[in-house]
Structures are given as structure tokens and as C-alpha cells.
Design a protein around this motif. Structure first.
Motif, PDB file in Angstrom:
ATOM      1  N   VAL A  17       0.825  -1.201   0.000  1.00  0.00           N
ATOM      2  CA  VAL A  17       0.000   0.000   0.000  1.00  0.00           C
ATOM      3  C   VAL A  17       0.860   1.253   0.000  1.00  0.00           C
ATOM      4  CG1 VAL A  17      -1.866   1.184   1.196  1.00  0.00           C
ATOM      5  CG2 VAL A  17      -1.698  -1.297   1.285  1.00  0.00           C
ATOM      6  N   LEU A  18       1.987   1.161   0.692  1.00  0.00           N
ATOM      7  CA  LEU A  18       2.799   2.351   0.875  1.00  0.00           C
ATOM      8  C   LEU A  18       3.791   2.596  -0.253  1.00  0.00           C
ATOM      9  CD1 LEU A  18       4.049   3.330   4.376  1.00  0.00           C
ATOM     10  CD2 LEU A  18       2.653   4.531   2.724  1.00  0.00           C
ATOM     11  N   LYS A  19       3.650   1.833  -1.340  1.00  0.00           N
ATOM     12  CA  LYS A  19       4.570   2.083  -2.436  1.00  0.00           C
ATOM     13  C   LYS A  19       4.337   3.484  -2.959  1.00  0.00           C
ATOM     14  CE  LYS A  19       7.302  -1.198  -2.535  1.00  0.00           C
ATOM     15  NZ  LYS A  19       8.516  -0.838  -1.811  1.00  0.00           N
ATOM     16  N   PRO A  20       5.395   4.187  -3.250  1.00  0.00           N
ATOM     17  CA  PRO A  20       5.310   5.625  -3.493  1.00  0.00           C
ATOM     18  C   PRO A  20       4.651   5.985  -4.811  1.00  0.00           C
ATOM     19  CG  PRO A  20       7.501   4.805  -3.903  1.00  0.00           C
ATOM     20  CD  PRO A  20       6.749   3.675  -3.311  1.00  0.00           C
ATOM     21  N   PRO A  21       4.027   7.164  -4.854  1.00  0.00           N
ATOM     22  CA  PRO A  21       3.483   7.688  -6.110  1.00  0.00           C
ATOM     23  C   PRO A  21       4.621   8.292  -6.916  1.00  0.00           C
ATOM     24  CG  PRO A  21       3.114   9.244  -4.365  1.00  0.00           C
ATOM     25  CD  PRO A  21       3.844   8.093  -3.751  1.00  0.00           C
ATOM     26  N   PHE A  22       5.473   7.441  -7.450  1.00  0.00           N
ATOM     27  CA  PHE A  22       6.717   7.957  -8.015  1.00  0.00           C
ATOM     28  C   PHE A  22       6.540   8.418  -9.463  1.00  0.00           C
ATOM     29  CE2 PHE A  22       7.876   4.625 -10.978  1.00  0.00           C
ATOM     30  CZ  PHE A  22       6.957   3.674 -10.622  1.00  0.00           C
ATOM     31  N   GLU A  23       7.490   9.186  -9.906  1.00  0.00           N
ATOM     32  CA  GLU A  23       7.532   9.599 -11.295  1.00  0.00           C
ATOM     33  C   GLU A  23       8.649   8.836 -11.983  1.00  0.00           C
ATOM     34  OE1 GLU A  23       7.090  13.550 -12.341  1.00  0.00           O
ATOM     35  OE2 GLU A  23       5.134  13.368 -11.378  1.00  0.00           O
ATOM     36  N   LEU A  24       8.354   8.305 -13.167  1.00  0.00           N
ATOM     37  CA  LEU A  24       9.400   7.601 -13.893  1.00  0.00           C
ATOM     38  C   LEU A  24      10.328   8.621 -14.542  1.00  0.00           C
ATOM     39  CD1 LEU A  24       7.120   4.933 -15.487  1.00  0.00           C
ATOM     40  CD2 LEU A  24       8.984   4.456 -13.933  1.00  0.00           C
ATOM     41  N   PRO A  25      11.623   8.477 -14.336  1.00  0.00           N
ATOM     42  CA  PRO A  25      12.546   9.424 -14.968  1.00  0.00           C
ATOM     43  C   PRO A  25      12.570   9.193 -16.466  1.00  0.00           C
ATOM     44  CG  PRO A  25      13.746   7.650 -13.948  1.00  0.00           C
ATOM     45  CD  PRO A  25      12.308   7.432 -13.596  1.00  0.00           C
ATOM     46  N   PHE A  26      12.709  10.257 -17.224  1.00  0.00           N
ATOM     47  CA  PHE A  26      12.665  10.120 -18.685  1.00  0.00           C
ATOM     48  C   PHE A  26      13.964   9.536 -19.210  1.00  0.00           C
ATOM     49  CE2 PHE A  26      13.143  11.471 -23.047  1.00  0.00           C
ATOM     50  CZ  PHE A  26      11.910  11.125 -23.566  1.00  0.00           C
ATOM     51  N   THR A  27      13.905   8.301 -19.645  1.00  0.00           N
ATOM     52  CA  THR A  27      15.067   7.693 -20.288  1.00  0.00           C
ATOM     53  C   THR A  27      14.562   6.922 -21.492  1.00  0.00           C
ATOM     54  OG1 THR A  27      14.795   5.744 -18.927  1.00  0.00           O
ATOM     55  CG2 THR A  27      16.469   7.322 -18.230  1.00  0.00           C
ATOM     56  N   LEU A  28      15.236   7.123 -22.597  1.00  0.00           N
ATOM     57  CA  LEU A  28      14.829   6.400 -23.792  1.00  0.00           C
ATOM     58  C   LEU A  28      16.100   6.185 -24.587  1.00  0.00           C
ATOM     59  CD1 LEU A  28      12.190   5.452 -25.048  1.00  0.00           C
ATOM     60  CD2 LEU A  28      12.185   7.510 -26.404  1.00  0.00           C
ATOM     61  N   ASP A  29      16.466   4.925 -24.808  1.00  0.00           N
ATOM     62  CA  ASP A  29      17.702   4.745 -25.561  1.00  0.00           C
ATOM     63  C   ASP A  29      17.438   4.019 -26.860  1.00  0.00           C
ATOM     64  OD1 ASP A  29      19.291   1.800 -24.172  1.00  0.00           O
ATOM     65  OD2 ASP A  29      17.208   2.267 -24.594  1.00  0.00           O
ATOM     66  N   VAL A  30      18.399   4.116 -27.745  1.00  0.00           N
ATOM     67  CA  VAL A  30      18.261   3.530 -29.074  1.00  0.00           C
ATOM     68  C   VAL A  30      18.069   2.017 -28.964  1.00  0.00           C
ATOM     69  CG1 VAL A  30      19.316   3.368 -31.341  1.00  0.00           C
ATOM     70  CG2 VAL A  30      19.782   5.325 -29.887  1.00  0.00           C
ATOM     71  N   GLY A  31      18.743   1.409 -27.985  1.00  0.00           N
ATOM     72  CA  GLY A  31      18.650  -0.035 -27.826  1.00  0.00           C
ATOM     73  C   GLY A  31      17.224  -0.497 -27.601  1.00  0.00           C
ATOM     74  N   THR A  32      16.502   0.193 -26.713  1.00  0.00           N
ATOM     75  CA  THR A  32      15.120  -0.191 -26.438  1.00  0.00           C
ATOM     76  C   THR A  32      14.267  -0.032 -27.688  1.00  0.00           C
ATOM     77  OG1 THR A  32      15.500   0.760 -24.273  1.00  0.00           O
ATOM     78  CG2 THR A  32      13.256   0.124 -24.790  1.00  0.00           C
ATOM     79  N   LEU A  33      14.443   1.093 -28.389  1.00  0.00           N
ATOM     80  CA  LEU A  33      13.667   1.324 -29.604  1.00  0.00           C
ATOM     81  C   LEU A  33      13.964   0.237 -30.630  1.00  0.00           C
ATOM     82  CD1 LEU A  33      13.914   5.181 -30.011  1.00  0.00           C
ATOM     83  CD2 LEU A  33      12.028   3.816 -29.154  1.00  0.00           C
ATOM     84  N   ALA A  34      15.246  -0.137 -30.731  1.00  0.00           N
ATOM     85  CA  ALA A  34      15.625  -1.175 -31.690  1.00  0.00           C
ATOM     86  C   ALA A  34      14.986  -2.510 -31.297  1.00  0.00           C
ATOM     87  CB  ALA A  34      17.135  -1.315 -31.744  1.00  0.00           C
ATOM     88  N   LEU A  35      14.989  -2.796 -29.999  1.00  0.00           N
ATOM     89  CA  LEU A  35      14.403  -4.058 -29.531  1.00  0.00           C
ATOM     90  C   LEU A  35      12.923  -4.121 -29.908  1.00  0.00           C
ATOM     91  CD1 LEU A  35      14.478  -6.643 -27.880  1.00  0.00           C
ATOM     92  CD2 LEU A  35      14.081  -5.287 -25.845  1.00  0.00           C
ATOM     93  N   ILE A  36      12.193  -3.020 -29.666  1.00  0.00           N
ATOM     94  CA  ILE A  36      10.768  -2.987 -30.006  1.00  0.00           C
ATOM     95  C   ILE A  36      10.591  -3.146 -31.513  1.00  0.00           C
ATOM     96  CG2 ILE A  36       8.667  -1.599 -29.907  1.00  0.00           C
ATOM     97  CD1 ILE A  36      10.054  -0.141 -27.512  1.00  0.00           C
ATOM     98  N   PHE A  37      11.458  -2.463 -32.252  1.00  0.00           N
ATOM     99  CA  PHE A  37      11.372  -2.530 -33.706  1.00  0.00           C
ATOM    100  C   PHE A  37      11.552  -3.969 -34.193  1.00  0.00           C
ATOM    101  CE2 PHE A  37      13.345  -2.534 -37.878  1.00  0.00           C
ATOM    102  CZ  PHE A  37      12.513  -1.696 -38.593  1.00  0.00           C
ATOM    103  N   PHE A  38      12.616  -4.607 -33.727  1.00  0.00           N
ATOM    104  CA  PHE A  38      12.948  -5.935 -34.255  1.00  0.00           C
ATOM    105  C   PHE A  38      11.938  -6.999 -33.859  1.00  0.00           C
ATOM    106  CE2 PHE A  38      17.397  -4.363 -34.782  1.00  0.00           C
ATOM    107  CZ  PHE A  38      17.421  -4.563 -36.149  1.00  0.00           C
ATOM    108  N   THR A  39      11.220  -6.785 -32.765  1.00  0.00           N
ATOM    109  CA  THR A  39      10.252  -7.813 -32.379  1.00  0.00           C
ATOM    110  C   THR A  39       8.912  -7.612 -33.055  1.00  0.00           C
ATOM    111  OG1 THR A  39       9.985  -6.496 -30.407  1.00  0.00           O
ATOM    112  CG2 THR A  39      11.156  -8.554 -30.151  1.00  0.00           C
ATOM    113  N   THR A  40       8.722  -6.512 -33.803  1.00  0.00           N
ATOM    114  CA  THR A  40       7.400  -6.303 -34.386  1.00  0.00           C
ATOM    115  C   THR A  40       7.433  -6.128 -35.901  1.00  0.00           C
ATOM    116  OG1 THR A  40       7.642  -3.983 -33.825  1.00  0.00           O
ATOM    117  CG2 THR A  40       6.355  -5.327 -32.325  1.00  0.00           C
TER     118      THR A  40
END
Lengths: 321, 389
Positions: free
Chosen positions: B341-364
Motif C-alpha cells: 500500500v505504501l509504495k510511493p506515487p513515483f515519477e518515472l525518470p525520462f530515459t529512452l535509448d536507441v537499444g530499447t527502440l531497436a528491440l521494439i522494432f525488431f520484435t514487431t
């Protein structure tokens, strides 16, 4: 066991799809090689002509996907080096299993083979009587086992990586010590290495100047190992500005502005078109001259890129490493 | 080439309904995948940022395979090892607040002393005097809120292990820099923490060791193991690797399951692309009668597939980035956050790298194009005379 890393799953999945398509292409290729007869007007010949289009489409798909996928493969190896104890770049991951280095070699070989297939295919399609259809499908039947070998090696390699076993870092793999795999090259006297490298390059330029496609192809074929060995033995130390850091993989990391990707791309373009030009000339295709020029541009780009580092180092510091 | 591309575009718009359906479903699938991967990546980045602030080595005492209290005196012996900058015993643990059903993390600090974490040190300095007064605490925003909801506005009664009550007043609420780590924290003076946990004066939960030179960490860890064989010595590198593995495992499992979905989709695409309407067949027939070659029709079909898949990819990735970083990924983040219950209302820090985009690209995208290969070929090799008859 690193099979659950998402990047590895993606690569294995895609190569799985490619293998299935390649299998289909193989089945059709075998029929074409056995039954093809350009002069026949039978329904069978007609069907085969149609199927030839499918095989060609599949192979082009495989090649054009393999190009970026290869870069992604290297990138994944770099990522995995974060998890493997001891590994600091892709070199450690590659050597984590006995299959790694072979996987690398076969992958590169595959790129050249598929690329050449497409060259032959393009030439074939320009001729009204499709004279090279049979040879090109025979060529594919020969490529197919190499491709399957690559896929098998890939499974063995990624499946065999054990994240608890400490692997070697590139510092030891490519050192001048007797035990390292490439010590023979690293310990070559620098003048010999450089003489070979620039001599080979001059040969390529001369071959272009005198318009000799066969010489271009041979010189470029020789240039692949010469360039890589000289990169390991001499040029890489200047990129890192460290006399004992011989590594062809760390170049690909962000610390060195990913310069490796540019170098290897230039080297691939240069050597590939050098070989392709000879193929085109043999098959009497007019693009041979153009491709020789592209090859020369790629090679010059590569030589300029690797030469820049020692020269700028010397200009800045007044000494050689 | 350009004309073929233009023809492909117009052909797509002419059959808008069918293509819109495929486009939407495909975009939705990429969106889910992109959402998961961007969240994983952002969480990983946040975890690694937290990790940077952690001490180089943590020493825990293990008895019968379980972690237990360690003698605080050992810190002095460890501090004597060459290369160690500092070794500090820590007193911390969890306090279960039954009424709200949540765990607080109680952290003992030495007021005005050095701490293993700069954020805690600043808390200790800021509220130092109040903490020294005894029986006071500084709490995270989440804790304060929970207590207030249970009518503890200024103080709280902790139940000690022997059953007696301990009144502790709230001296302040701190706004943590990284919300992920500090929402459920209660900072108290070390003596008070020992009292609340019922620990003896010499005991500590674990000992953290600071090492100036990263290269020396493995050697120092080995020396500590040799001096105190009953301890488990965890280095920062160990933690980093296990975080990495946990996240890889989570997204790996997800991707493995997702592959099933993508293959189902593969079949749907294959089917959709194979089932040409008589109108489409007629069109191809007319084109071929006009002199189009098989290769030209193949190209048009390929362009169509490229436009749909790349368009869906771009749209889905853009939407996913907005959903994750703009809206903070409602629903999806619960997959990763656990259920406390006490898990924080956190904000995700903005990170986006080419590797993640490439991974999404190659799997679809390549999967989509692969699914259209054979149907395109079938369409391109239709007999002109048969279909326009």
C-alpha cells in the motif's frame, strides 16, 4: 543461461523466422535446380518461374533484415557484457563459450554470401532469358548450410553463456602475451603490419586505376583479414590512446563515440563491392565500373578513419605510442 | 520507384477499412510492448541511480542461512583494512503497522554523524537537534499520510517486541529526492531504533563499507570474508548484476509470452493478406494486363506492408512514450511495483535509448513484413487472363 534476456529472445526469434523462410526457399531451390529448363513451355516450368520470384523475395528479405540485425547483435553482446563478470565489452561475451568466435565469423561470412547472391540475382533479372537462374539457386543451396550453422551456433552460444563464470576481458584476449589467440599478430613489428596494410590498400587503388576487377576482388578479399589484424595490432591502440589495449570490440562502445560501427560499415561496403564488381564483370554486367568506384570509396573511408587516430595522436603529442 | 510508392499509398487509402483494422491492432500490440520495455528501462535507470548512492560493500551476518544481527564492533576491525575509507554499522528494519496493513522502513541515524547515504545525512543534519531530543522521528510523506489517516497527527505509539508502547513524536516530514526509495521511511535516532527493534546496544543490522578505489572492492570483500567467515559480503557490482538480471528476467518472460501473441497476429495478417477480394484480384489483373511485371506488384505490396508496419511502430512508440512519461503509466506500472500500500506515487525518470527502440522494432516490424511475404507473392503471380475474365 541468458536465454531470457529480451534482446537475445528477439534475435533468436527473428533468426528462427528467417530459418523457416530459408527452409522454404531451399525446397523450391532444389526443385528449380533439378527441373529448370528455360526453353520448356510446360506448366511445371511456368510454376517454377513464378516460385523463383518467391525465393528471390525471401532471400532479399533475409539479407536486408540481417544487415541491421547484425549491428543489433553486436549491440546485444555489448549489453550482455554488463551482466557477465569480467567482460567489459563484446569481446568477453564472444569468448564466453567456444562457439562465440565462430558465430561471429560465420555471421560475417553469411552477410557476404547473401549479398553476393543478391548481386547475381539482380544481374539475372536484367537479362531476358534468365541465364543465371540455375547457378544462383545452386549457390543458395550451398549458402543454406552456412546459414543453418549460424543459427545452430547462435543457440549454442547464447544458451551456453553462464553468468556465474568469470570470462576474460579484451585486455587479456588481445594482449601480446603468448597465451592470447592473436599474439602472433600483435607481436608483429609495426612496420611490417603497416606495410602490409597500406601496401594492400595501394594495391586496391592500383587495381582501380588500371580497371582490373579480378585484382580488385582479390585485393579486397585479402584486405578483410589484413584490415582487422592491423586494427587489432596497431590502430586500435591509438583510438584508445593506450599502448596495450588491443581490442576490435571496445571501438563499438559509446566511450569512443561508436566509431567502430562507422569503421566496420565502411570496411564492409568497400570489400563487398570490390568482390561484387568482379562478379559483375564475369557475368558481363555493366555496373562493374560503378561498383569498383563504390568499393574504392568505402576502402578510402575506412583507411582515412583508422589513419586519423594515430596521425592526430602524433600531432597532439609529438610521439608515437 | 516513387510512382510505385504513390500507388501503394493510394491503394491503402482505397481499402481504408480493412487496413485501418490491421493498423490499429498492430499499433496496440506495439504499444503494449513499448510500454513494458520503456517502463523497465526507466525503472532500471532509477534503480541504478539509487545504486550509485549506495555503499560499495555491505556486510551481513548469516546464521543458519538467514541474516541476523551483526556485532557493531566489527565495523572498527573492518575499517582497519587498507583501502577502506569508512565502515559504519547500520540499524534498520521494517515495522509492520497492522491497522493500515503496511510496513514502514525504520532507519536509525546518528545525529550529526556521517551517514552512508548523503540524503540521510542531510536529514540527520536538518533535524539533528530534534532527533537528539529523543523519542522523535522524521518520516517520509507516505508514512505521514498513513499515520494522519489513523489519527496520529503529531505522534505515534510504536509497539515494542515485548508488547509495551513507545510514544514517538513526529519532528518533521522530508521530501525525498528520489521518491522511489524514501516514501515509506521513518528516520529515528540509532538508540531509539535499537529500542524499537529490541536489539542490544552492541548490535547492528549490517555494516556498510566505503571504499575509495573501485578497483580494490573485490580484494577488500575477500579480506572481510576471511576475517569474518560467518558473513555475507555483498558488493555494489553484485547488486547491479542481480538488478539487471531481475529486470531482464521480467521483460524476458513478458517477451516470451508476447511472442505467442505476435505469432497469432502473424497468422491473422497472413490470412488477411491472402484473402484478396475479387475487386483486388481484378485490379492486379488489369495492372498486369497493362504491362506491370511481377516485381512491380511485389514492390507495391511491400511498400504497403512497410507503410502500415512502420506507421504503426512510430505511432505506437510515440503514444507509449507519452503514456509512460506523461501519464506515468497507469495500470502497467503495477506489474512492476508490487502490491504494498505504501509504495510511493513515483515519477518515472525520462530515459529512452536507441537499444530499447531497436528491440521494439525488431520484435514487431520484421514479423509483420514476414507475414505479408507469401501472400504478396501469391497476389503478384495471379494470372491476368484468369482474374479479369
Amino acid at each position: 543461461m541468458n536465454l531470457l534476456s529480451p534482446d537475445v529472445i528477439a534475435i533468436l526469434m527473428l533468426d528462427g523466422i528467417l530459418s523457416l523462410f530459408a527452409l522454404l526457399a531451399l525446397a523450391i531451390s532444389v526443385r528449380i535446380v533439378l527441373k529448370w529448363d528455360a526453353d520448356a513451355t510446360t506448366p511445371l516450368q511456368y510454376t517454377l518461374e513464378k516460385r523463383a520470384y518467391l525465393v528471390a523475395t525471401i532471400i532479399e528479405y533475409i539479407f536486408y533484415l540481417k544487415l541491421p540485425l547484425f549491428l543489433y547483435f553486436i549491440y546485444t553482446l555489448d549489453l550482455l557484457s554488463n551482466i557477465l563478470p569480467g567482460a567489459m565489452c563484446a569481446a568477453g561475451v564472444t569468448n564466453a563459450t567456444v562457439y562465440g568466435m565462430w558465430l561471429f565469423v560465420v555471421k560475417i561470412l553469411d552477410l557476404y554470401l547473401f549479398g553476393l547472391w543478391i548481386v547475381v540475382h539482380r544481374i539475372d533479372m536484367r537479362r531476358p532469358d534468365y541465364p543465371y537462374t540455375k547457378p544462383k539457386f545452386l549457390f543458395f543451396i550451398l549458402i543454406f548450410p552456412v546459414f543453418m550453422l549460424e543459427y545452430w551456433l547462435e543457440w549454442r552460444h547464447f544458451g551456453g553463456i553462464d553468468p556465474h563464470v568469470i570470462v576474460s576481458c579484451c585486455g587479456t584476449l588481445f594482449s601480446a602475451a603468448k597465451t592470447s589467440a592473436v599474439s602472433a599478430f600483435v607481436t608483429l613489428p609495426t612496420p611490417v603490419t603497416l606495410g602490409l596494410f597500406y601496401g594492400n590498400f595501394l594495391l586496391i587503388v592500383a587495381a582501380w586505376f588500371f580497371k582490373k576487377p579480378l585484382l580488385t576482388a582479390l585485393a579486397n578479399l585479402l584486405f578483410i583479414p589484413v584490415a582487422i589484424v592491423s586494427l587489432i595490432a596497431f590502430f586500435s591502440t591509438y583510438v584508445y590512446e593506450m599502448p596495450h589495449h588491443h581490442c576490435p570490440f571496445c571501438l563499438l562502445q559509446g566511450d569512443y563515440h561508436y566509431v567502430g560501427y562507422a569503421m566496420y560499415t565502411a570496411l564492409f561496403v568497400g570489400t563487398f563491392f570490390g568482390i561484387a564488381a568482379w562478379v559483375a564483370e564475369r557475368l558481363a554486367y555493366p555496373a562493374a565500373k560503378r561498383w569498383m568506384k563504390w568499393s574504392l570509396i568505402g576502402d578510402i573511408l575506412y583507411v582515412a578513419l583508422v589513419s586519423y587516430y594515430p596521425i592526430s595522436f602524433y600531432l597532439k603529442n609529438g610521439v608515437w605510442l | 520507384m516513387k510512382n510505385l510508392f504513390a500507388f501503394a499509398l493510394s491503394s491503402l487509402t482505397r481499402r481504408g477499412g480493412k487496413n485501418f483494422f490491421i493498423f490499429t491492432i498492430f499499433a496496440l500490440m506495439i504499444f503494449i510492448l513499448a510500454g513494458i520495455f520503456t517502463i523497465t528501462h526507466a525503472l532500471k535507470a532509477e534503480m541504478f541511480a539509487t545504486l550509485e548512492a549506495l555503499p560499495e560493500i555491505t556486510v551481513q551476518r548469516i546464521v543458519a542461512g538467514r541474516q541476523t544481527d551483526i556485532d557493531a564492533e566489527r565495523a572498527e576491525r573492518i575499517a582497519e583494512i587498507p583501502g577502506v575509507t569508512d565502515a559504519m554499522p547500520r540499524v534498520w528494519g521494517y515495522y509492520y503497522f497492522a491497522k493500515a496493513g503496511v510496513n514502514f522502513s525504520i532507519v536509525g541515524v546518528e545525529a550529526f554523524g556521517t551517514s552512508y547515504k548523503s540524503s540521510l545525512e542531510s536529514v540527520a543534519d536538518l533535524f539533528g537537534e530534534k532527533l537528539m531530543e529523543g523519542d522523535t522521528m522524521v518520516v517520509g510523506p507516505g508514512v505521514a499520510e498513513t499515520l494522519a489517516r489513523n489519527f496520529f497527527k503529531d505522534y505515534f505509539y510504536f509497539v515494542k517486541p515485548d508488547g509495551s508502547l513507545k510514544k514517538v513524536t513526529i519532528a518533521g516530514i522530508f521530501k525525498p529526492e528520489t521518491t522511489l526509495e524514501s516514501n515509506d521511511i521513518v528516520v529515528v535516532e540509532q538508540g531509539l531504533a535499537r529500542e524499537l527493534f529490541g536489539m542490544s546496544e552492541e548490535a547492528a543490522t549490517d555494516i556498510v563499507v566505503k571504499v575509495a578505489n573501485d578497483e580494490e572492492i573485490p580484494t577488500i570483500a575477500r579480506k572481510i570474508r576471511e576475517i569474518y567467515p560467518d558473513t555475507r559480503v555483498v558488493t555494489k557490482e553484485d547488486l547491479r548484476i542481480s538488478y539487471q538480471n531481475v529486470f531482464d528476467y521480467k521483460s524476458g518472460i513478458f517477451l516470451a509470452l508476447f511472442i505467442i501473441a505476435i505469432f497469432t497476429f502473424f497468422i491473422i495478417i497472413y490470412d488477411k493478406a491472402s484473402g484478396l477480394s475479387s475487386e483486388e484480384k481484378r485490379e492486379i489483373g488489369i495492372l498486369k494486363a497493362l504491362g506491370w511485371k511481377i516485381g512491380d506488384i511485389l514492390k507495391v505490396k511491400l511498400f504497403e506492408a512497410l507503410v502500415i508496419s512502420l506507421g504503426a511502430y512510430l505511432l505506437a512508440v510515440t503514444l507509449a512514450v507519452g503514456y509512460v512519461f506523461g501519464l506515468n503509466a497507469p495500470l502497467m506500472r503495477d506489474l512492476f511495483m508490487g502490491y504494498s500500500v505504501l509504495k510511493p506515487p513515483f515519477e518515472l525518470p525520462f530515459t529512452l535509448d536507441v537499444g530499447t527502440l531497436a528491440l521494439i522494432f525488431f520484435t514487431t516490424v520484421p514479423v509483420y513484413i514476414a507475414a505479408t511475404l507469401i501472400p504478396s507473392w501469391k497476389a503478384a503471380t495471379l494470372e491476368a487472363d484468369e482474374v479479369i475474365r
